[in-house]
Design a protein around this motif. Structure first.
Motif, PDB file in Angstrom:
ATOM      1  N   GLY A 388       0.766  -1.240   0.000  1.00  0.00           N
ATOM      2  CA  GLY A 388       0.000   0.000   0.000  1.00  0.00           C
ATOM      3  C   GLY A 388       0.791   1.280   0.000  1.00  0.00           C
ATOM      4  O   GLY A 388       0.241   2.343  -0.315  1.00  0.00           O
ATOM      5  N   LEU A 389       2.075   1.236   0.352  1.00  0.00           N
ATOM      6  CA  LEU A 389       2.848   2.475   0.384  1.00  0.00           C
ATOM      7  C   LEU A 389       2.973   3.030  -1.034  1.00  0.00           C
ATOM      8  O   LEU A 389       3.418   2.333  -1.946  1.00  0.00           O
ATOM      9  N   GLY A 390       2.568   4.255  -1.222  1.00  0.00           N
ATOM     10  CA  GLY A 390       2.561   4.877  -2.537  1.00  0.00           C
ATOM     11  C   GLY A 390       1.165   5.170  -3.055  1.00  0.00           C
ATOM     12  O   GLY A 390       1.002   5.964  -3.986  1.00  0.00           O
ATOM     13  N   ASP A 391       0.158   4.544  -2.463  1.00  0.00           N
ATOM     14  CA  ASP A 391      -1.232   4.764  -2.896  1.00  0.00           C
ATOM     15  C   ASP A 391      -1.870   5.813  -1.986  1.00  0.00           C
ATOM     16  O   ASP A 391      -2.557   5.491  -1.008  1.00  0.00           O
ATOM     17  N   TRP A 392      -1.631   7.072  -2.303  1.00  0.00           N
ATOM     18  CA  TRP A 392      -1.973   8.160  -1.392  1.00  0.00           C
ATOM     19  C   TRP A 392      -3.418   8.628  -1.564  1.00  0.00           C
ATOM     20  O   TRP A 392      -3.692   9.787  -1.876  1.00  0.00           O
ATOM     21  N   THR A 393      -4.333   7.696  -1.369  1.00  0.00           N
ATOM     22  CA  THR A 393      -5.758   8.028  -1.311  1.00  0.00           C
ATOM     23  C   THR A 393      -6.306   7.497   0.006  1.00  0.00           C
ATOM     24  O   THR A 393      -5.872   6.448   0.498  1.00  0.00           O
ATOM     25  N   VAL A 394      -7.260   8.205   0.581  1.00  0.00           N
ATOM     26  CA  VAL A 394      -7.788   7.837   1.896  1.00  0.00           C
ATOM     27  C   VAL A 394      -8.431   6.451   1.836  1.00  0.00           C
ATOM     28  O   VAL A 394      -9.228   6.153   0.937  1.00  0.00           O
ATOM     29  N   SER A 395      -8.073   5.604   2.786  1.00  0.00           N
ATOM     30  CA  SER A 395      -8.633   4.253   2.846  1.00  0.00           C
ATOM     31  C   SER A 395     -10.062   4.302   3.378  1.00  0.00           C
ATOM     32  O   SER A 395     -10.301   4.732   4.514  1.00  0.00           O
ATOM     33  N   ARG A 396     -11.008   3.837   2.573  1.00  0.00           N
ATOM     34  CA  ARG A 396     -12.398   3.799   3.022  1.00  0.00           C
ATOM     35  C   ARG A 396     -12.631   2.665   4.012  1.00  0.00           C
ATOM     36  O   ARG A 396     -13.644   2.660   4.724  1.00  0.00           O
ATOM     37  N   ASP A 397     -11.715   1.705   4.076  1.00  0.00           N
ATOM     38  CA  ASP A 397     -11.827   0.663   5.096  1.00  0.00           C
ATOM     39  C   ASP A 397     -11.589   1.245   6.489  1.00  0.00           C
ATOM     40  O   ASP A 397     -12.186   0.806   7.472  1.00  0.00           O
TER      41      ASP A 397
END
Length: 456
Positions: A388-397
């Protein structure tokens, strides 16, 4: 103050409680004269010019002459601050000399000097924000020229008198028609008074960062270096030097230097058999090569150096004040003091939730915290350190309604809100890497090099 005596061609740089002096001698060598504390409340120039150096049947003057920039050339066999490869013959030589190419002999001579107020070293902070002190500072620019090669070097000295700081850097100019190769480059040569042979540096590792190392120099070369792409706790581009047993935390004369550069760097400290001590701080020459095209100029970063008559603590305070006043950004609306910050990492690690973060925020506010920062785990599929490092969108989980409810509560509690990011790193198990594997540093055809499950 920068003072030039035209009769003796002597330069005196006068700061609050220290001085630095050098001279263009009769042959055009730029020779160091002295550096150290000066008497309090004295406006006298301490050195009027006498570029003497040891000569004997056993020590050629090129070995002991204190050039302001020691170059590789002539018969110099001690450490050099600058090495250059010239691919073509000087105009004075015949084509029969071509087998000697490339030529690596550099001999620089004084041409002229100017004093300006708008000079900047390479890689100077470009944060676009004002600093606490915007006062113009004077810079002495001394132009040197190789008599037979199309190569010019400007030695720059920018003064911050109130902090006894001199910033030194080089401007390397190729005035010829063929590319030059810079093989080794320090940002200047520092000469210390005879007997200044106790060296302090800092190094360490995780959990024991900035461990003080204090040692007595022996004759030869002591290397402090970092070969990575950033400064780390393993080594720091900073040194203190003083006479053994004559400096303490609040007393004694201490010389200090720090590089305003965090790439691959090296500080070479050399004590000659004559007991002279020289410093060569700059680029690390390991796997280093800088091509300088025709007509181009390379400006090095700065070496920040000075003298403290108030011991090691005085050196630290001078560097701190310099950074706070002239380096760090100070936006107009920024408070004079940094906010008290709380970071949620140690409390939760990757086990984030809206309710848990709000509970921490309320406890932080009750303690007087002014900035609440959510650390790793708020984005993408970042539930552990492997993905997940690099996916800079807020986690909806983790945050089903986004960050807005948490931000609103933090602000209601009277705090600012912050987020942790690490934009230079990426997990191989991430949407970003799967979409752009070519973005990471790598050798073509080789496996990517991972550290802590991350690529750069």
């Amino acid at each position: 103050m920068i003072h030039f005596n035209a009769d003796t061609r002597t330069f005196n740089l006068i700061l609050h409680s220290s001085y630095y002096a050098f001279q263009a001698d009769a042959d055009g060598h730029l020779v160091h004269l002295g550096w150290g504390p000066r008497p309090a409340n004295s406006d006298e120039l301490l050195i009027s010019g006498n570029a003497g150096y040891e000569t004997s049947n056993f020590h050629r003057d090129q070995q002991t002459r204190r050039d302001e920039l020691i170059t590789f050339g002539d018969v110099v066999y001690h450490e050099a601050s600058l090495k250059v490869n010239f691919p073509t013959l000087p105009a004075t030589l015949s084509p029969e000399e071509a087998p000697h190419l490339p030529i690596r002999d550099v001999r620089l001579r004084y041409v002229s000097h100017t004093i300006v107020t708008d000079a900047r070293p390479g890689l100077a902070p470009e944060h676009g924000q004002p600093t606490a002190n915007a006062t113009s500072r004077k810079t002495l620019r001394v132009l040197l020229q190789d008599p037979v090669q199309p190569f010019r070097v400007t030695l720059c000295y920018r003064l911050t008198p109130e902090h006894d700081i001199i910033e030194r850097w080089l401007e390397l100019e190729n005035s010829g028609d063929a590319p030059l190769t810079i093989e080794q480059c320090s940002f200047g040569t520092l000469h210390l008074p005879n007997g200044v042979s106790e060296l302090t540096s800092v190094a360490g590792a995780w959990g024991r960062e900035f461990t003080t190392q204090r040692e007595r120099l022996s004759i030869g070369l002591r290397i402090i270096e970092h070969r990575g792409v950033l400064t780390s706790h393993a080594a720091n581009p900073f040194v203190l030097l003083n006479r053994p047993g004559q400096a303490w935390e609040e007393s004694g004369t201490v010389y200090f230097g720090a590089l305003a550069f965090s790439g691959g760097w090296r500080i070479a400290v050399e004590q000659l058999p004559s007991l002279d001590v020289r410093l060569h701080p700059g680029y690390n020459p390991v796997d280093f090569e800088l091509t300088l095209p025709p007509g181009k100029t390379h400006i090095t970063p700065a070496l920040v150096c000075g003298v403290s008559p108030n011991g090691w603590g005085g050196a630290s305070r001078r560097l701190h004040a310099f950074a706070q006043n002239y380096v760090l950004p100070r936006p107009p609306r920024q408070p004079a003091e940094r906010p008290v910050l709380y970071n949620s990492w140690e409390a939760t690690y990757f086990d984030l939730s809206v309710a848990g973060q709000i509970e921490l925020a309320r406890k932080a506010a009750a303690m007087g915290v002014e900035l609440f920062c959510v650390d790793d785990g708020w984005f993408g599929g970042r539930r552990h350190a492997h993905a997940g490092l690099g996916d800079w969108t807020v986690s909806r989980d983790v945050f089903p309604d986004g960050l807005h409810p948490l931000v609103a509560e933090v602000q209601r509690l009277g705090m600012k809100f912050g987020l942790w990011v690490e934009p230079e790193m990426v997990n191989p198990d991430s949407d970003l890497y799967r979409a752009h594997p070519d973005w990471v540093l790598h050798f073509p055809g080789r496996p990517r090099t991972e550290n802590r499950n991350q690529l750069m």
